[in-house]
Write a protein that holds these residues in place. Structure first.
Motif, PDB file in Angstrom:
ATOM      1  N   LEU A  69       0.836  -1.220  -0.041  1.00  0.00           N
ATOM      2  CA  LEU A  69       0.042   0.057  -0.227  1.00  0.00           C
ATOM      3  C   LEU A  69       0.738   1.152   0.016  1.00  0.00           C
ATOM      4  CD1 LEU A  69      -2.628   1.517   0.524  1.00  0.00           C
ATOM      5  CD2 LEU A  69      -2.724   1.257   3.096  1.00  0.00           C
ATOM      6  N   SER A  70       2.056   1.203   0.751  1.00  0.00           N
ATOM      7  CA  SER A  70       2.812   2.577   0.882  1.00  0.00           C
ATOM      8  C   SER A  70       3.631   2.756  -0.293  1.00  0.00           C
ATOM      9  CB  SER A  70       3.952   2.394   1.737  1.00  0.00           C
ATOM     10  OG  SER A  70       3.068   2.007   3.394  1.00  0.00           O
ATOM     11  N   ASN A  71       3.871   1.650  -0.865  1.00  0.00           N
ATOM     12  CA  ASN A  71       4.504   1.625  -2.479  1.00  0.00           C
ATOM     13  C   ASN A  71       3.588   2.228  -3.232  1.00  0.00           C
ATOM     14  OD1 ASN A  71       6.995   1.014  -3.842  1.00  0.00           O
ATOM     15  ND2 ASN A  71       5.630  -0.246  -5.139  1.00  0.00           N
ATOM     16  N   GLU A  72       2.454   1.936  -3.467  1.00  0.00           N
ATOM     17  CA  GLU A  72       1.406   2.415  -4.328  1.00  0.00           C
ATOM     18  C   GLU A  72       0.990   3.905  -4.093  1.00  0.00           C
ATOM     19  OE1 GLU A  72      -0.830  -2.026  -5.053  1.00  0.00           O
ATOM     20  OE2 GLU A  72      -1.720  -0.309  -3.785  1.00  0.00           O
ATOM     21  N   ILE A  73       1.065   4.218  -2.802  1.00  0.00           N
ATOM     22  CA  ILE A  73       0.720   5.787  -2.403  1.00  0.00           C
ATOM     23  C   ILE A  73       1.979   6.427  -3.057  1.00  0.00           C
ATOM     24  CG2 ILE A  73       0.922   7.393  -0.431  1.00  0.00           C
ATOM     25  CD1 ILE A  73      -0.810   5.185   1.106  1.00  0.00           C
ATOM     26  N   LEU A  74       3.146   6.148  -3.108  1.00  0.00           N
ATOM     27  CA  LEU A  74       4.280   6.884  -3.452  1.00  0.00           C
ATOM     28  C   LEU A  74       4.228   6.920  -4.946  1.00  0.00           C
ATOM     29  CD1 LEU A  74       6.856   6.023  -0.768  1.00  0.00           C
ATOM     30  CD2 LEU A  74       6.287   8.359  -1.517  1.00  0.00           C
ATOM     31  N   LEU A  75       3.759   5.839  -5.592  1.00  0.00           N
ATOM     32  CA  LEU A  75       3.756   5.700  -7.026  1.00  0.00           C
ATOM     33  C   LEU A  75       2.709   6.680  -7.543  1.00  0.00           C
ATOM     34  CD1 LEU A  75       4.463   2.062  -7.853  1.00  0.00           C
ATOM     35  CD2 LEU A  75       6.023   3.964  -7.784  1.00  0.00           C
ATOM     36  N   GLU A  76       1.473   6.633  -6.915  1.00  0.00           N
ATOM     37  CA  GLU A  76       0.449   7.491  -7.375  1.00  0.00           C
ATOM     38  C   GLU A  76       0.796   8.806  -7.338  1.00  0.00           C
ATOM     39  OE1 GLU A  76      -2.798   4.371  -5.749  1.00  0.00           O
ATOM     40  OE2 GLU A  76      -3.134   6.481  -5.403  1.00  0.00           O
ATOM     41  N   ALA A  77       1.471   9.356  -6.110  1.00  0.00           N
ATOM     42  CA  ALA A  77       1.540  10.718  -5.643  1.00  0.00           C
ATOM     43  C   ALA A  77       2.405  11.236  -6.652  1.00  0.00           C
ATOM     44  CB  ALA A  77       2.001  10.603  -4.327  1.00  0.00           C
ATOM     45  N   ASN A  78       3.359  10.512  -7.339  1.00  0.00           N
ATOM     46  CA  ASN A  78       4.643  11.159  -7.838  1.00  0.00           C
ATOM     47  C   ASN A  78       4.417  10.872  -9.335  1.00  0.00           C
ATOM     48  OD1 ASN A  78       6.956  12.165  -6.298  1.00  0.00           O
ATOM     49  ND2 ASN A  78       6.131  10.219  -4.969  1.00  0.00           N
ATOM     50  N   ALA A  79       3.209  10.340  -9.699  1.00  0.00           N
ATOM     51  CA  ALA A  79       3.114  10.029 -11.296  1.00  0.00           C
ATOM     52  C   ALA A  79       2.935  11.596 -12.157  1.00  0.00           C
ATOM     53  CB  ALA A  79       1.844   9.094 -11.505  1.00  0.00           C
ATOM     54  N   TRP A  80       1.937  12.392 -11.840  1.00  0.00           N
ATOM     55  CA  TRP A  80       1.328  13.481 -12.612  1.00  0.00           C
ATOM     56  C   TRP A  80       2.018  14.701 -12.324  1.00  0.00           C
ATOM     57  CZ3 TRP A  80       0.148  17.002  -9.294  1.00  0.00           C
ATOM     58  CH2 TRP A  80       0.191  16.641  -7.875  1.00  0.00           C
ATOM     59  N   GLY A  81       3.105  14.849 -11.532  1.00  0.00           N
ATOM     60  CA  GLY A  81       3.621  16.133 -11.242  1.00  0.00           C
ATOM     61  C   GLY A  81       4.535  16.855 -12.293  1.00  0.00           C
ATOM     62  N   GLY A  82       5.404  16.031 -13.285  1.00  0.00           N
ATOM     63  CA  GLY A  82       6.181  16.450 -14.063  1.00  0.00           C
ATOM     64  C   GLY A  82       7.739  16.820 -13.635  1.00  0.00           C
ATOM     65  N   HIS A  83       7.620  16.240 -12.062  1.00  0.00           N
ATOM     66  CA  HIS A  83       8.932  16.297 -11.603  1.00  0.00           C
ATOM     67  C   HIS A  83      10.017  15.228 -11.673  1.00  0.00           C
ATOM     68  CE1 HIS A  83       6.105  14.795  -8.615  1.00  0.00           C
ATOM     69  NE2 HIS A  83       7.225  14.362  -8.134  1.00  0.00           N
ATOM     70  N   LEU A  84       9.612  14.311 -12.051  1.00  0.00           N
ATOM     71  CA  LEU A  84      10.273  12.919 -11.866  1.00  0.00           C
ATOM     72  C   LEU A  84      10.584  12.321 -13.378  1.00  0.00           C
ATOM     73  CD1 LEU A  84       8.922  10.953  -8.929  1.00  0.00           C
ATOM     74  CD2 LEU A  84      11.120  12.209  -8.997  1.00  0.00           C
ATOM     75  N   ALA A  85      11.554  11.701 -13.493  1.00  0.00           N
ATOM     76  CA  ALA A  85      11.989  11.033 -14.826  1.00  0.00           C
ATOM     77  C   ALA A  85      11.504   9.572 -14.554  1.00  0.00           C
ATOM     78  CB  ALA A  85      13.457  11.319 -15.248  1.00  0.00           C
ATOM     79  N   ALA A  86      11.856   9.130 -13.126  1.00  0.00           N
ATOM     80  CA  ALA A  86      11.518   7.797 -13.015  1.00  0.00           C
ATOM     81  C   ALA A  86      11.563   7.572 -11.385  1.00  0.00           C
ATOM     82  CB  ALA A  86      12.519   6.698 -13.853  1.00  0.00           C
ATOM     83  N   LEU A  87      11.037   6.561 -11.033  1.00  0.00           N
ATOM     84  CA  LEU A  87      11.122   6.099  -9.680  1.00  0.00           C
ATOM     85  C   LEU A  87      11.635   4.886  -9.208  1.00  0.00           C
ATOM     86  CD1 LEU A  87       7.956   6.943 -10.191  1.00  0.00           C
ATOM     87  CD2 LEU A  87       8.030   7.062  -7.853  1.00  0.00           C
TER      88      LEU A  87
END
Ligand code: P6P
Length: 340
Positions: A69-87
């Motif tokens: 669950l914690s992993n999914e929360i971090l993936l969802e939170a960081n998907a749309w912001g345009g700040h990351l190239a990958a996780l």
């Protein structure tokens, strides 16, 4: 004077040119994700998320429902912001791409979404650890290689510890700052600036049950601490071991100490238990920024160029003088040609 919030702290850091808007957004997004994880962890048995997920992670460890669950929360939170190239995450074999429908940014985020998860079912503090790197120039679709940068390349690192209070500890390369979750307001007021680790300590943290598997210099160091006043150290020492790295490190950041997870010969092929990219490196960055030291017993953790995303290293970190002493014992043993 009312403490400033994490948002105001980050705005000020941006105004001073220390961070850009994307890194500010990244930290805010991770903090919000940690708030959601804190709520899930805080529900305990009422949340229906305790116990095993019935799956294994890349480490071959049974995943707890809260790990997933914690992993999914971090993936969802960081998907749309345009700040990351990958996780990349302890819970996933390979790096996780940003979905094509969203823009990519310049940063790479590596994390252990819920460290110490074996403690969840017994209501002992657990935490989230994260590390931020820049994506190498010109790399459009970062693979594992893009992440394999030494810890000195980190632009930010932090952890959240889900304990009696939820505390977020963060470094952007200019000291270590602590924020405490205000559950009514839902924000993170700054509760401690520029944390410093005392250079000396009388408190050590290690899992003593592995003692018979340690290398000689490791046994020498701990035997001297156990001898206390009657031995070469001339004073008594105290021991703590939460078996949750975030909780042990937070105690050391708050009052000093040395945390050790050494290489042990139980499994000679394994260089240690803790992972370099999302446990040792972020914690080493934080500890050094607070005036402490962090080595593998032989070299500075932040200088290591990783060979694999999930590689493990021995970890000695905390009060500088103790870390330097035990590292000195290992190097002296190597020079004397003592068998490891
Ligand atoms: P042991 C938790 O599983 C963890 O990765 C760290 O948080 C912690 O310091 C260590 O392992 C505890 O290991 O062998 O004492 O259970």
């Amino acid at each position: 004077m009312k403490p400033i919030s994490l948002t105001q702290f980050l705005i000020e850091q941006q105004r001073e040119g220390r961070i850009n808007a994307d890194l500010r957004l990244l930290i805010e997004v991770v903090a919000r994700a940690c708030k959601r994880i804190s709520i899930a962890v805080g529900k305990g048995a009422l949340g229906g998320v305790l116990g095993s997920a019935g799956t294994e992670n890349v480490q071959g460890e049974t995943q707890k429902k809260l790990d997933v669950l914690s992993n999914e929360i971090l993936l969802e939170a960081n998907a749309w912001g345009g700040h990351l190239a990958a996780l990349a995450s302890e819970e996933m074999d390979d790096p996780h791409p940003i979905p094509d429908r969203y823009p990519k940014g310049e940063y790479l985020l590596v994390f252990d979404p819920l460290d110490g998860s074996s403690n969840i079912d017994v209501n002992i503090s657990v935490g989230t650890i994260f590390s931020v790197l820049r994506c190498p120039e010109g790399v459009k679709n970062p693979d594992e290689k893009a992440f394999l940068q030494p810890g000195t390349q980190q632009v930010a690192a932090g952890y959240a510890v889900y304990g009696s209070s939820t505390v977020l500890v963060l470094t952007l390369g200019d000291g270590v700052h602590q924020f405490t979750l205000d559950r009514e307001q839902g924000n993170f007021p700054l509760t401690h600036s520029r944390l410093r680790i005392p250079e000396d300590t009388s408190e050590f943290a290690i899992n003593m049950s592995n003692m018979r598997h340690w290398e000689p210099p490791m046994r020498r160091y701990i035997e001297e601490l156990l001898a206390g006043k009657t031995g070469p150290r001339g004073r008594d020492f105290n021991m703590r071991w939460v078996a949750s790295m975030v909780a042990d490190v937070h105690r050391i950041l708050t009052r000093g100490g040395i945390f050790i997870y050494p290489r042990d010969l139980k499994d000679p092929g394994k260089p240690g238990k803790l992972r370099l990219m999302y446990e040792a490196n972020p914690m080493a960055f934080i500890v050094e920024q607070a005036g402490g030291a962090a080595t593998t017993g032989r070299e500075r953790i932040l200088d290591i160029t990783p060979a694999q995303l999930h590689q493990r290293v021995p970890v000695f970190l905390g009060s500088k003088n103790e870390v330097e002493r035990v590292t000195g014992y290992h190097l002296a043993a190597d020079r004397a040609g003592e068998p490891a």
